[in-house]
Write a protein that holds these residues in place. Structure first.
Motif, PDB file in Angstrom:
ATOM      1  N   UNK A  75       0.816  -1.213   0.000  1.00 43.49           N
ATOM      2  CA  UNK A  75       0.000   0.000   0.000  1.00 43.49           C
ATOM      3  C   UNK A  75       0.856   1.272   0.000  1.00 43.49           C
ATOM      4  N   UNK A  76       1.864   1.329   0.838  1.00 44.76           N
ATOM      5  CA  UNK A  76       2.630   2.566   0.948  1.00 44.76           C
ATOM      6  C   UNK A  76       3.634   2.734  -0.199  1.00 44.76           C
ATOM      7  N   UNK A 138      16.717   7.049   0.649  1.00 44.24           N
ATOM      8  CA  UNK A 138      16.051   7.556  -0.548  1.00 44.24           C
ATOM      9  C   UNK A 138      14.547   7.305  -0.475  1.00 44.24           C
ATOM     10  N   UNK A 139      14.164   6.155   0.055  1.00 44.05           N
ATOM     11  CA  UNK A 139      12.749   5.794   0.176  1.00 44.05           C
ATOM     12  C   UNK A 139      12.004   6.785   1.059  1.00 44.05           C
ATOM     13  N   UNK A 147       6.470  16.386  -1.936  1.00 43.09           N
ATOM     14  CA  UNK A 147       5.280  16.993  -1.333  1.00 43.09           C
ATOM     15  C   UNK A 147       5.503  18.466  -0.986  1.00 43.09           C
ATOM     16  N   UNK A 148       6.622  18.769  -0.368  1.00 46.43           N
ATOM     17  CA  UNK A 148       6.906  20.153   0.020  1.00 46.43           C
ATOM     18  C   UNK A 148       7.040  21.040  -1.209  1.00 46.43           C
ATOM     19  N   UNK A 149       7.685  20.525  -2.250  1.00 43.92           N
ATOM     20  CA  UNK A 149       7.849  21.300  -3.483  1.00 43.92           C
ATOM     21  C   UNK A 149       6.508  21.587  -4.143  1.00 43.92           C
ATOM     22  N   UNK A 150       5.593  20.627  -4.104  1.00 43.41           N
ATOM     23  CA  UNK A 150       4.273  20.826  -4.711  1.00 43.41           C
ATOM     24  C   UNK A 150       3.496  21.919  -3.978  1.00 43.41           C
ATOM     25  N   UNK A 254       3.976  10.631   2.723  1.00 36.51           N
ATOM     26  CA  UNK A 254       5.370  10.573   3.148  1.00 36.51           C
ATOM     27  C   UNK A 254       5.482  10.368   4.658  1.00 36.51           C
ATOM     28  N   UNK A 255       4.568  10.956   5.412  1.00 36.21           N
ATOM     29  CA  UNK A 255       4.562  10.771   6.864  1.00 36.21           C
ATOM     30  C   UNK A 255       4.177   9.333   7.223  1.00 36.21           C
TER      31      UNK A 255
END
Length: 524
Positions: A75-76, A138-139, A147-150, A254-255
């Protein structure tokens, strides 16, 4: 149960892997094959100690079997697949309204090039770094960068600044895709390797999420400027809401990766690093947590001898990079396989986006009436992307059939897509358009989903992320090229349509003659 007999020490000879050329017996032939599994690269002329240890590790993975840990990974890691397709489409749905808001100043296809450049650099950077310092870092980091860039991109005041952060979104997401397949495969029992193909269904899921988010924010007039009015940030917040929402969703993913999985370094990476003790600790942890048997010991791994050639003396050096690149060409058969995989990724990277770049103009020049409302446009977009979810589900079943395996599943997927591509040139109505779009989305993902899984399956484990990264980079280079071609070429001629269809036929033929067939074998 796994054999308790100690593996013999073959570390003193590097000629053990030539049994089927009339030489001495191959080391794996002397080792008790408790689970009856054959390692894909086990009979190649690789380091004999690495071959033996890999065989023992694959035995341990099969002995433990599928656990709730694998379910979490499915799932993740699947979320990561979804993110890759989400961001690839994200730039295309926000580029139009953002370009109008910023006064139509700059290169109109800049966002497409930005995301592909970011994904190109990300694939190479994260792929190589995962082989150098490990999969886990990297994972965990790549998705956070994405996410932060978006989120930041949604607040940008200019076309140039938006392009930079779209590239950063691609940098994080492009590398994440490589980690998803690599990490998941290196924990998978051999009987469940077909699930790697099935996992590509998340790709379509990500596309569908993008479609639904865009449908929700780019349709209402209150968030989108009309064609006849001045476009400003105040009356054109729709595309920014798309970026904020998508970035927040990826941030949650990501969290969850850090809090739910708490990924341990993959045993096959640790094996290449010579850390036998941590390999065993990882398996003992899984066996203890999920009440499974595990007979692998440090002594068994140590009896195989030391692994040579997986790393250079200095990890942060050019020599280290060359070790991983040379490892993808260590035998003639592996070298041919590597080049054919990279060629396949390059061909599909050009054919698919180029087809959709040229198709609207071509159909319009032939009298097609495809004009639809904004609402119907995004509805059709969502329908097409939902249909692509089911392609990898079918592919997962097909590739586990002895008659087809991975290679012929890709052949069928590519040929079927080519047939729909050629038939699409006869479309004249909106209903036909959405019907053929759904069919292509479905059939192409039969091919694409299988290729995504096949690539890491047949690459040597110590160099898997690097080879996977270069493969994806070849795809991104062709994506950049398609955006440039779309700007300078004649979009009303039929030639590009048939070139794209021809590329799909070529992709199918190449897949049918890949040197390795993973069906019934275990990744090395």
């Amino acid at each position: 149960m796994s054999s308790t007999k100690e593996a013999p020490d073959y570390s003193s000879s590097h000629d053990e892997g030539r049994a089927f050329r009339g030489g001495p017996p191959h080391p794996l032939a002397a080792h008790g094959d408790s689970f009856g599994g054959e390692d894909i690269l086990g009979l190649q002329d690789l380091d004999p100690a690495m071959n033996l240890k890999m065989h023992l590790v694959n035995d341990a993975i099969d002995e433990i079997g599928w656990t709730p840990y694998h379910t979490k990974l499915f799932f993740l890691n699947g979320f990561g697949y979804a993110v890759d397709s989400l961001i690839l489409l994200l730039q295309s749905v926000v580029a139009g309204p953002a370009f109008r808001e910023f006064g139509k100043v700059g290169y109109e296809k800049a966002m497409t090039i930005s995301v592909y450049v970011g994904m190109l650099v990300g694939a190479l950077f994260w792929g190589l770094s995962a082989d150098v310092v490990g999969r886990r870092y990297a994972f965990n980091i790549s998705l956070l960068v994405c996410s932060i860039s978006a989120i930041i991109a949604g607040g940008m005041p200019s076309w140039a600044s938006l392009g930079f952060f779209i590239a950063m979104v691609g940098f994080g997401g492009g590398g994440n895709l490589i980690m998803d397949t690599t990490v998941f495969l290196e924990y998978l029992p051999s009987s469940k390797q077909w699930v790697l193909t099935l996992m590509a269904a998340w790709w379509g899921f990500g596309q569908a999420i993008t479609g639904f988010i865009a449908w929700g924010f780019l349709v209402p007039d209150k968030w989108n400027c009309k064609p006849d009015e001045l476009c400003t940030m105040k009356n054109n917040m729709g595309w920014r809401y798309v970026m904020f929402t998508s970035g927040a969703l990826v941030f949650v993913m990501s969290v969850l990766r850090v809090t739910v999985i708490r990924l341990r370094e993959t045993p096959k990476y640790l094996l290449g690093s010579g850390d036998d003790e941590r390999v065993v600790q990882t398996f003992q942890f899984l066996a203890s947590k999920y009440n499974r048997p595990c007979s692998l010991t440090v002594a068994k791994l140590g009896a195989c001898g030391p692994v040579a050639g997986a790393h250079s003396k200095s990890r942060l050096s050019l020599d280290e990079t060359m070790v991983h690149l040379r490892g993808l060409f260590c035998t003639k058969k592996i070298a041919i396989s590597t080049l054919m995989i990279w060629l396949s990724w390059a061909m599909v990277g050009l054919a698919y986006p180029l087809f959709y770049v040229f198709l609207p103009s071509y159909l319009a020049s032939r009298g097609a009436n495809l004009s639809v409302s904004t609402f119907d446009q995004w509805r059709n977009y969502a329908l097409t992307n939902v249909s692509s979810i089911f392609g990898p589900i079918l592919a997962g079943w097909m590739c586990n059939l002895p008659l087809l395996g991975r290679r012929y599943t890709m052949l069928i997927g590519a040929f079927t897509t080519a047939a729909f591509f050629f038939a699409y040139t006869s479309v004249r109505t909106g209903a036909q358009d959405v019907g053929f779009s759904c069919a292509i989305g479905f059939s192409l993902n039969v091919y694409y989903g299988t290729l995504y899984a096949y690539t890491p399956e047949v690459l040597p484990s110590a160099h898997r992320a690097t080879g996977n990264g270069v493969a994806v980079a070849c795809n991104r280079i062709m994506g950049i090229l398609s955006a440039v071609i779309a700007t300078v070429a004649n979009t009303s001629t039929s030639a590009p349509i048939y070139i794209c269809g021809g590329l799909l036929v070529a992709m199918g033929l190449v897949s049918a003659v890949f040197p390795f067939e993973p069906y019934g074998k275990r990744s090395s």
